[in-house]
Design a protein around this motif. Structure first.
Motif, PDB file in Angstrom:
ATOM      1  N   PRO A  94       2.564   2.465   9.435  1.00 27.09           N
ATOM      2  CA  PRO A  94       2.877   3.241   8.206  1.00 27.09           C
ATOM      3  C   PRO A  94       4.475   3.488   8.462  1.00 27.09           C
ATOM      4  O   PRO A  94       4.759   4.115   9.626  1.00 27.09           O
ATOM      5  CB  PRO A  94       1.982   4.431   8.301  1.00 27.09           C
ATOM      6  CG  PRO A  94       0.967   4.046   9.001  1.00 27.09           C
ATOM      7  CD  PRO A  94       1.227   3.214   9.794  1.00 27.09           C
ATOM      8  N   GLY A 100       1.662   2.533   3.448  1.00 27.47           N
ATOM      9  CA  GLY A 100       0.493   2.365   4.313  1.00 27.47           C
ATOM     10  C   GLY A 100       0.257   1.239   5.128  1.00 27.47           C
ATOM     11  O   GLY A 100       1.430   0.509   5.338  1.00 27.47           O
ATOM     12  N   GLY A 156       3.450  -1.702   5.071  1.00 30.65           N
ATOM     13  CA  GLY A 156       2.729  -1.538   3.671  1.00 30.65           C
ATOM     14  C   GLY A 156       2.281  -2.928   3.253  1.00 30.65           C
ATOM     15  O   GLY A 156       1.640  -2.761   1.964  1.00 30.65           O
ATOM     16  N   THR A 171      -4.422   6.282  -1.567  1.00 30.25           N
ATOM     17  CA  THR A 171      -3.708   4.885  -1.098  1.00 30.25           C
ATOM     18  C   THR A 171      -3.832   4.239  -2.411  1.00 30.25           C
ATOM     19  O   THR A 171      -4.980   3.860  -2.636  1.00 30.25           O
ATOM     20  CB  THR A 171      -3.863   4.493  -0.033  1.00 30.25           C
ATOM     21  OG1 THR A 171      -3.735   5.308   1.145  1.00 30.25           O
ATOM     22  CG2 THR A 171      -3.118   2.984   0.375  1.00 30.25           C
ATOM     23  N   LEU A 203       0.819  -1.141   0.023  1.00 25.63           N
ATOM     24  CA  LEU A 203      -0.052  -0.032  -0.044  1.00 25.63           C
ATOM     25  C   LEU A 203       0.897   1.244   0.048  1.00 25.63           C
ATOM     26  O   LEU A 203       1.824   1.390   0.890  1.00 25.63           O
ATOM     27  CB  LEU A 203      -0.830   0.168   1.375  1.00 25.63           C
ATOM     28  CG  LEU A 203      -1.960  -0.975   1.400  1.00 25.63           C
ATOM     29  CD1 LEU A 203      -2.601  -1.164   2.681  1.00 25.63           C
ATOM     30  CD2 LEU A 203      -2.932  -0.879   0.179  1.00 25.63           C
ATOM     31  N   TYR A 204       0.602   2.202  -0.890  1.00 28.39           N
ATOM     32  CA  TYR A 204       1.411   3.348  -1.087  1.00 28.39           C
ATOM     33  C   TYR A 204       0.595   4.367  -1.302  1.00 28.39           C
ATOM     34  O   TYR A 204      -0.385   4.543  -1.954  1.00 28.39           O
ATOM     35  CB  TYR A 204       2.417   3.357  -2.582  1.00 28.39           C
ATOM     36  CG  TYR A 204       3.401   2.225  -2.213  1.00 28.39           C
ATOM     37  CD1 TYR A 204       4.618   2.306  -1.986  1.00 28.39           C
ATOM     38  CD2 TYR A 204       3.096   0.900  -2.721  1.00 28.39           C
ATOM     39  CE1 TYR A 204       5.619   1.172  -1.857  1.00 28.39           C
ATOM     40  CE2 TYR A 204       3.956  -0.095  -2.487  1.00 28.39           C
ATOM     41  CZ  TYR A 204       5.099   0.009  -2.308  1.00 28.39           C
ATOM     42  OH  TYR A 204       6.096  -1.063  -2.332  1.00 28.39           O
ATOM     43  N   ARG A 205       1.013   5.654  -0.440  1.00 26.20           N
ATOM     44  CA  ARG A 205       0.146   6.713  -0.237  1.00 26.20           C
ATOM     45  C   ARG A 205       0.727   7.560  -1.335  1.00 26.20           C
ATOM     46  O   ARG A 205       1.638   8.338  -1.108  1.00 26.20           O
ATOM     47  CB  ARG A 205       0.155   7.420   1.136  1.00 26.20           C
ATOM     48  CG  ARG A 205      -0.757   6.523   2.134  1.00 26.20           C
ATOM     49  CD  ARG A 205      -0.532   7.072   3.450  1.00 26.20           C
ATOM     50  NE  ARG A 205      -1.021   6.218   4.405  1.00 26.20           N
ATOM     51  CZ  ARG A 205      -0.894   6.470   5.748  1.00 26.20           C
ATOM     52  NH1 ARG A 205      -0.353   7.481   6.415  1.00 26.20           N
ATOM     53  NH2 ARG A 205      -1.416   5.419   6.605  1.00 26.20           N
TER      54      ARG A 205
END
Lengths: 407, 242
Positions: free
Chosen positions: A180, A176, A213, A114, A107-109
């Motif tokens: 985080p 995320g 993440g 996200t 998960l990347y913001r």
């Protein structure tokens, strides 16, 4: 000694005096050697690109991939047990070039919210094994395992999605999930299809933030099933596979271990065919150039019969006449060879050949101008000179001196 | 002992129909060191063939040719070539200078086939030789920029540059006017005399032949002495038919 010097001096004198004719006759040889040398050099760079492209996918020859699973459930072995078994195996056999890889999603913001991104967890040595060569920044190193901010190597689409043009601003991205953490992008790769985002992280032994993440809670700690990759000598592939199967099977308490060779074994053969085709084309061009020299040599020697007769009156032996005519051709073509090789070096060094062939990805082992191609070019030019000079030299020797001089 | 000794020399050639054409028949000739000999004869009389045999460019079909007392008929090709370069100097009617080479390069050309010091000093020797024939100032001129007389002087310098023991001159004044021809012949006679070399001249010109200490007439392949005024007159009339 003075005989050899005399013959060389005589030959050089001929080349010097008949510059125009020599230059005209050598245009073909120059172009042929230039083409052959350039094509060989460019071909070698292209071959290197082909090889590295293949190795980026399948690994370097010979790369063995090893996976293990429970034969009853099909599940991978316990991650910690797997890591211990792999560490024992590589330590026991001193397998210095090994790497692990596992695939998962992270998960990347991103600026738009996200996002799930395909994330590949690798050990730093994976870069060497698969020739990962960033177009910007760097690949992972061992120090990244203990870095306070996880290191990321992403593809260009990822960077674009992040709204960052390059790495000059030392960009970061939040990973995320339950814990985080801000990751630092250290390198950019040119890979992935279209707008597909790809990120690489250091493998699961990557410090306190190792699970940050992760999308799947089941894989939160270690990520997906890990594959071990070993870079071994091609001759040892079967032996290593058998040893790995046996040792890991025992260490993992009956798990089924499947080692298989994953590098593209046919690449060498394909490249050999490519090189052969390039060489063949060069030889054909060279033969045509040689025929040009021979043709002009034959015409010229007939015009020079009188001069040859005069030289015989000076005491020139048959051998000396032969070697002078022959050396004249050799001197001239060798000179053309030097010029052609020089021109080829200038051309190949000043053209962005690697960029053309490798889609802008820098080569891990960028070949310089191949010395072999330069030497081959010189040898070919000299050999053409010798062959093209042979017939005129024979005619010169057979010329009847009396007819030539005509008192 | 004679430097060159020809005894019963004959030369025949095979014609396309297989028959034999005699060129020289039973030629006897002795040449001593430093001697000046001239041979006159009409075209086709065998003069050039005789000169070729003397200069080791051709072989007789019969007879004996001794060079310094050594028979030449069994000499290997390599040895013949070396002797030709070391013993003989050639002066041609059409000069036969190497085109596009300067005068000094032309004179140095025979020294390309010499050895050791002679080879290494060839350019200096050639320049000195050009000075001797009065062409030091024209050393860097190519033949195309020299007059006929100058070209023949370059050819003489070239013939003498290896200090030959015999100079073979084939119609050396044939391509020159009378006055220039006389100058060239005087130079040739003087230069060979200074070198102690024998000079064998083939000519149509009886005034040129008259410069020699011994004169011969070649007619129908047979060589005979030319000593009487009547013979000289006959040879003079030959010139008109050549």
């Amino acid at each position: 000694m003075t005989g050899v010097l005399g013959a060389l001096s005589e030959a050089w004198d001929e080349v010097r005096v008949h510059k125009s004719r020599v230059v005209l006759s050598l245009v073909g040889v120059f172009l042929a050697v230039f083409a052959m040398t350039s094509v060989t050099a460019i071909g070698q760079i292209a071959a290197q690109v082909q090889q590295e492209t293949a190795e980026r996918t399948g690994g370097r020859p010979a790369t063995i991939a090893v996976q293990a699973f429970d034969p009853m459930t099909g599940m991978p072995p316990d991650a910690e047990a797997w890591d211990v078994a792999v560490a024992e195996l590589t330590g026991r056999y001193d397998l210095t070039t090994s790497a692990t890889i596992s695939y998962g999603e992270g998960l990347y913001r991103m600026p738009g919210g996200t996002q799930r991104v395909q994330t590949v967890r690798v050990s730093p040595s994976y870069g060497e094994l698969h020739r990962k060569q960033p177009v910007e920044g760097r690949w992972f190193r061992e120090g990244d395992r203990t870095s306070l901010s996880p290191a990321l190597v992403v593809n260009e689409a990822f960077l674009e999605a992040l709204g960052v043009p390059d790495l000059s601003s030392r960009p970061t991205v939040m990973l995320g999930g339950p814990t985080p953490v801000r990751a630092t992008i250290v390198g950019v790769l040119r890979e992935g299809y279209g707008s597909e985002l790809v990120a690489y992280r250091v493998d699961r032994s990557g410090g306190s933030w190792g699970d940050a993440g992760a999308v799947d809670p089941m894989q939160a700690m270690y990520g997906g099933p890990s594959t071990l990759k070993l870079w071994v000598h091609p001759d040892q592939v079967d032996q290593v596979m058998e040893t790995v199967r046996r040792d890991l099977g025992l260490a993992l308490d009956g798990a089924q271990v499947d080692p298989y060779r994953m590098d593209a074994e046919g690449v060498e053969e394909t490249l050999a065919v490519l090189r052969l085709a390039i060489r063949g084309a060069g030889v054909v061009v060279l033969i045509l150039g040689g025929l040009g020299v021979l043709n002009i040599g034959l015409v010229t020697v007939r015009q020079r019969i009188r001069e040859i007769g005069v030289r015989r009156s000076f005491g020139a032996t048959s051998g000396r006449v032969f070697s002078a005519v022959m050396l004249e051709s050799v001197c001239a073509t060798a000179l053309a060879g030097v010029a052609a090789v020089g021109a080829a070096v200038v051309l190949v060094r000043n053209l962005p050949v690697e960029r053309w062939f490798s889609d802008g990805i820098p080569l891990a082992d960028a070949p310089g101008f191949p010395v072999a191609a330069a030497i081959e070019g010189m040898i070919a030019a000299t050999a053409v000179g010798a062959l093209a000079g042979l017939l005129p030299a024979i005619i010169a020797v057979r010329a009847k001196v009396i007819d030539a001089i005509r008192f | 002992m004679s430097l060159l000794s020809l005894s019963g020399i004959s030369r025949e050639v095979v014609l396309p129909d297989g028959s034999l054409l005699p060129i020289l028949t039973g030629v006897d000739l002795e040449i001593a060191p430093g001697e000046h000999v001239s041979i006159v004869g009409r075209s086709g009389s065998g003069k050039s063939t005789l000169l070729n045999i003397l200069g080791l460019l051709d072989n007789p079909t019969a007879g004996t040719y001794l060079l310094d007392g050594e028979p030449t008929d069994h000499l290997r090709a390599r040895r013949r070539s070396r002797l030709r370069g070391e013993v003989f100097g050639f002066v041609f009617q059409q000069f036969n200078l190497l085109p596009r080479r300067t005068a000094v390069e032309n004179v140095a050309a025979p020294l390309l086939y010499a050895r050791g010091r002679d080879f290494l000093r060839r350019r200096r020797t050639a320049a000195e030789m050009l000075d001797r024939v009065g062409l030091g100032a024209r050393a860097d001129h190519v033949p195309e920029r020299l007059s006929g007389g100058e070209q023949q002087r370059v050819a003489i310098a070239r013939a003498l540059v290896r200090a030959p023991r015999v100079v073979l001159a084939d119609e050396p004044t044939g391509a020159l006017d009378v006055e220039t021809g006389a100058q060239v012949m005087a130079l040739l006679a003087e230069a060979t005399s200074e070198n102690g070399a024998a000079l064998i001249t083939i000519t149509h010109d009886l005034s040129v032949a008259a410069l020699a200490s011994r004169r011969y007439r070649l007619d129908g392949g047979r060589l005979s002495p030319l000593v009487e005024a009547g013979s000289l007159g006959a040879a003079t009339s030959d010139r008109g038919t050549a």
